[in-house]
Design a protein around this motif. Structure first.
Motif, PDB file in Angstrom:
ATOM      1  N   THR A   9     -19.871  66.192 -29.020  1.00 56.31           N
ATOM      2  CA  THR A   9     -18.647  65.564 -29.501  1.00 56.31           C
ATOM      3  C   THR A   9     -18.327  64.337 -28.659  1.00 56.31           C
ATOM      4  OG1 THR A   9     -16.323  66.021 -30.072  1.00 56.31           O
ATOM      5  CG2 THR A   9     -17.157  66.985 -28.017  1.00 56.31           C
ATOM      6  N   ARG A  10     -17.148  63.751 -28.924  1.00 55.98           N
ATOM      7  CA  ARG A  10     -16.669  62.574 -28.166  1.00 55.98           C
ATOM      8  C   ARG A  10     -15.323  62.929 -27.563  1.00 55.98           C
ATOM      9  NH1 ARG A  10     -18.400  57.226 -31.008  1.00 55.98           N
ATOM     10  NH2 ARG A  10     -17.224  56.485 -29.227  1.00 55.98           N
ATOM     11  N   SER A  11     -14.967  62.236 -26.476  1.00 62.06           N
ATOM     12  CA  SER A  11     -13.729  62.612 -25.773  1.00 62.06           C
ATOM     13  C   SER A  11     -12.477  62.392 -26.595  1.00 62.06           C
ATOM     14  CB  SER A  11     -13.608  61.802 -24.482  1.00 62.06           C
ATOM     15  OG  SER A  11     -14.634  62.163 -23.613  1.00 62.06           O
ATOM     16  N   GLY A  53     -18.016  61.126 -23.091  1.00 63.62           N
ATOM     17  CA  GLY A  53     -16.779  60.609 -22.519  1.00 63.62           C
ATOM     18  C   GLY A  53     -16.464  61.376 -21.250  1.00 63.62           C
ATOM     19  N   VAL A  54     -15.564  60.818 -20.467  1.00 64.54           N
ATOM     20  CA  VAL A  54     -15.200  61.496 -19.219  1.00 64.54           C
ATOM     21  C   VAL A  54     -14.036  62.460 -19.451  1.00 64.54           C
ATOM     22  CG1 VAL A  54     -13.574  59.729 -18.414  1.00 64.54           C
ATOM     23  CG2 VAL A  54     -14.833  61.114 -16.752  1.00 64.54           C
ATOM     24  N   GLY A  55     -13.205  62.172 -20.434  1.00 63.74           N
ATOM     25  CA  GLY A  55     -12.044  63.034 -20.706  1.00 63.74           C
ATOM     26  C   GLY A  55     -12.450  64.296 -21.450  1.00 63.74           C
ATOM     27  N   TYR A  56     -11.786  65.407 -21.092  1.00 64.01           N
ATOM     28  CA  TYR A  56     -12.082  66.681 -21.763  1.00 64.01           C
ATOM     29  C   TYR A  56     -10.783  67.405 -22.127  1.00 64.01           C
ATOM     30  CZ  TYR A  56     -11.832  67.586 -16.740  1.00 64.01           C
ATOM     31  OH  TYR A  56     -11.465  67.592 -15.410  1.00 64.01           O
ATOM     32  N   PRO A  74      -6.983  48.767 -28.269  1.00 62.09           N
ATOM     33  CA  PRO A  74      -7.296  50.008 -29.021  1.00 62.09           C
ATOM     34  C   PRO A  74      -8.268  50.931 -28.298  1.00 62.09           C
ATOM     35  CG  PRO A  74      -8.542  48.185 -29.916  1.00 62.09           C
ATOM     36  CD  PRO A  74      -7.698  47.592 -28.811  1.00 62.09           C
ATOM     37  N   HIS A  75      -7.877  51.502 -27.175  1.00 66.27           N
ATOM     38  CA  HIS A  75      -8.676  52.476 -26.415  1.00 66.27           C
ATOM     39  C   HIS A  75     -10.070  51.913 -26.152  1.00 66.27           C
ATOM     40  CE1 HIS A  75      -8.986  57.039 -25.527  1.00 66.27           C
ATOM     41  NE2 HIS A  75      -9.775  56.352 -24.732  1.00 66.27           N
ATOM     42  N   LEU A  76     -10.099  50.796 -25.451  1.00 59.71           N
ATOM     43  CA  LEU A  76     -11.346  50.055 -25.212  1.00 59.71           C
ATOM     44  C   LEU A  76     -11.992  50.361 -23.867  1.00 59.71           C
ATOM     45  CD1 LEU A  76     -10.376  46.486 -26.485  1.00 59.71           C
ATOM     46  CD2 LEU A  76     -11.623  48.293 -27.700  1.00 59.71           C
ATOM     47  N   THR A  89     -22.223  50.636 -21.759  1.00 59.92           N
ATOM     48  CA  THR A  89     -21.570  51.862 -21.286  1.00 59.92           C
ATOM     49  C   THR A  89     -21.680  52.989 -22.306  1.00 59.92           C
ATOM     50  OG1 THR A  89     -20.011  50.507 -20.038  1.00 59.92           O
ATOM     51  CG2 THR A  89     -19.385  52.799 -20.436  1.00 59.92           C
ATOM     52  N   ARG A  90     -21.400  52.707 -23.545  1.00 63.02           N
ATOM     53  CA  ARG A  90     -21.458  53.739 -24.586  1.00 63.02           C
ATOM     54  C   ARG A  90     -22.887  54.263 -24.769  1.00 63.02           C
ATOM     55  NH1 ARG A  90     -16.848  53.784 -27.866  1.00 63.02           N
ATOM     56  NH2 ARG A  90     -15.120  53.807 -26.385  1.00 63.02           N
ATOM     57  N   ALA A  91     -23.882  53.378 -24.574  1.00 65.57           N
ATOM     58  CA  ALA A  91     -25.273  53.846 -24.655  1.00 65.57           C
ATOM     59  C   ALA A  91     -25.554  54.809 -23.508  1.00 65.57           C
ATOM     60  CB  ALA A  91     -26.231  52.652 -24.610  1.00 65.57           C
ATOM     61  N   ALA A  92     -25.079  54.458 -22.312  1.00 72.42           N
ATOM     62  CA  ALA A  92     -25.304  55.324 -21.149  1.00 72.42           C
ATOM     63  C   ALA A  92     -24.565  56.648 -21.311  1.00 72.42           C
ATOM     64  CB  ALA A  92     -24.849  54.603 -19.880  1.00 72.42           C
ATOM     65  N   MET A  93     -23.355  56.612 -21.856  1.00 71.27           N
ATOM     66  CA  MET A  93     -22.583  57.845 -22.057  1.00 71.27           C
ATOM     67  C   MET A  93     -23.273  58.775 -23.051  1.00 71.27           C
ATOM     68  SD  MET A  93     -18.906  55.956 -22.295  1.00 71.27           S
ATOM     69  CE  MET A  93     -18.024  57.305 -23.013  1.00 71.27           C
ATOM     70  N   ALA A  94     -23.692  58.190 -24.166  1.00 70.70           N
ATOM     71  CA  ALA A  94     -24.332  59.021 -25.200  1.00 70.70           C
ATOM     72  C   ALA A  94     -25.643  59.601 -24.686  1.00 70.70           C
ATOM     73  CB  ALA A  94     -24.573  58.180 -26.448  1.00 70.70           C
TER      74      ALA A  94
HETATM   75  C1  8YV Z   1     -13.392  57.345 -25.359  1.00 67.07           C
HETATM   76  C2  8YV Z   1     -12.573  57.961 -23.159  1.00 67.07           C
HETATM   77  O1  8YV Z   1     -13.053  58.701 -25.434  1.00 67.07           O
HETATM   78  O2  8YV Z   1     -14.401  58.720 -21.905  1.00 67.07           O
HETATM   79  C3  8YV Z   1     -13.231  58.952 -22.267  1.00 67.07           C
HETATM   80  O3  8YV Z   1     -12.534  59.936 -21.923  1.00 67.07           O
HETATM   81  O4  8YV Z   1     -11.388  57.983 -23.328  1.00 67.07           O
HETATM   82  C4  8YV Z   1     -13.384  56.933 -23.902  1.00 67.07           C
HETATM   83  O5  8YV Z   1     -14.651  56.802 -23.378  1.00 67.07           O
HETATM   84  C5  8YV Z   1     -14.677  57.220 -26.125  1.00 67.07           C
HETATM   85  O6  8YV Z   1     -14.327  57.445 -27.454  1.00 67.07           O
HETATM   86  C6  8YV Z   1     -15.743  58.220 -25.698  1.00 67.07           C
HETATM   87  O7  8YV Z   1     -16.660  58.426 -26.760  1.00 67.07           O
END
Ligand code: 8YV
Length: 312
Positions: free
Chosen positions: A45-47, A69-72, A275-277, A284-289
């Motif tokens: 999933t995504r954060s 994402g870092v948030g949970y 908008p939550h950038l 960054t998004r490539a590294a996160m995924a």
């Molecule tokens: C977004 C974030 O959630 O990492 C987090 O907690 O708030 C951001 O990175 C992003 O949509 C993560 O996919």
């Protein structure tokens, strides 16, 4: 092949890896064929997506919830802990991007860059000078939440010649001053930056009392979660602006009820809205995924996630 429940979408190159390695289901698949729920061993999933507790309860074979994402704060961690389900996030790979967004937004807010751009585009420079703004250098900055991202922001901000202090659950004995009382920190600083985790422990951490302490010459930056701020109090403080009970301005990347934010924000000239950038860069998004994927792979190969969320 392991079966994975996917909540939220991913870039095509990540989706291709997921599809190649796992049987990927979505919630509609479970509704259509309830028996599939018994086969799911991972959620990806995504954060910014909620992982509903009732979905977790439908998955008897679930072993790991891996978020991009870092948030949970949208993951039912107490239920996961009860069930022995590991939760893995993607820390560190997004520190620089969020810190850049934070400092860039702060500078844009203080120097009123959106208004300056509009000033030029509207042709008003031909007949007037843009009003003087506020410097960052020499200001007192308070950081709320001195975790990985907070430390990255502090390290970068030191280059701007500011005085730094921080508030959080514990005094980490860092080079910067620790303030156990958030209102006292707000009173002592010109700029308050929020980068603490979301969730019940930080809900409305910044309320009318803290905003009043920050005061009519103070600025708020929120790159954490909308839930950290009592938005009713924030709107009142922004509408009061530089008068008693107000704050001078805010840079907000996160809000209650994203993306349907309170329309009162749209009427304010002393707010920078994004908008939550925070982590929203290609790199960054490539590294996160990739880290999310590697967490799932590592779990199935070795029974260990690379970056599990540590229990509270
Ligand atoms: C977004 C974030 O959630 O990492 C987090 O907690 O708030 C951001 O990175 C992003 O949509 C993560 O996919």
């Amino acid at each position: 092949m392991k079966t994975v429940l996917q909540i939220g979408g991913f870039a095509p190159e990540i989706q291709a890896q997921l599809d190649a390695e796992f049987r990927c289901l979505d919630l509609a698949d479970l509704d259509r064929e309830p028996g599939l729920a018994d086969t799911v061993s991972a959620i990806v999933t995504r954060s910014n997506q909620e992982v509903p507790a009732d979905v977790v309860r439908r998955l008897p074979a679930l072993e790991i919830i891996a978020t991009c994402g870092v948030g949970y704060d949208l993951i039912p961690r107490a239920l996961a802990a009860e069930r022995g389900i590991v939760v893995a996030n993607t820390p560190d790979v997004l520190n620089a991007a969020v810190a850049e967004l934070c400092i860039g937004s702060l500078l844009a807010l203080l120097r009123r860059l959106p208004q300056a751009d509009r000033f030029v585009r509207d042709g008003r420079w031909k007949t007037a000078a843009f009003p003087l703004a506020t410097s960052l250098a020499g200001k007192h900055v308070g950081i709320v939440g001195m975790g990985r991202i907070g430390k990255e922001i502090a390290r970068k901000l030191e280059m701007f010649g500011v005085a730094l202090a921080y508030h959080g659950r514990t005094d980490q004995r860092l080079a910067w001053r620790y303030e156990a009382d958030l209102a006292a920190l707000a009173r002592d600083c010109d700029i308050l930056i929020l980068c603490a985790p979301g969730g019940a422990d930080t809900h409305h951490l910044v309320d009318a009392r803290v905003l009043n302490a920050l005061g009519p010459h103070g600025y708020l930056v929120n790159v954490a979660r909308g839930s950290l701020v009592d938005e009713t109090a924030l709107l009142a403080a922004l509408e009061a602006g530089g008068t008693a009970g107000g704050i001078a301005g805010a840079a907000l990347d996160v809000f209650d009820n994203e993306p349907d934010i309170d329309p009162r924000f749209l009427l304010l000239d002393n707010v920078l809205l994004t908008p939550h950038l925070g982590s929203a860069t290609h790199e960054t998004r490539a590294a996160m995924a990739q880290l999310m994927l590697d967490n799932v792979r590592s779990w199935f190969r070795s029974g260990r996630a690379l970056t599990p969320v540590e229990p509270d």
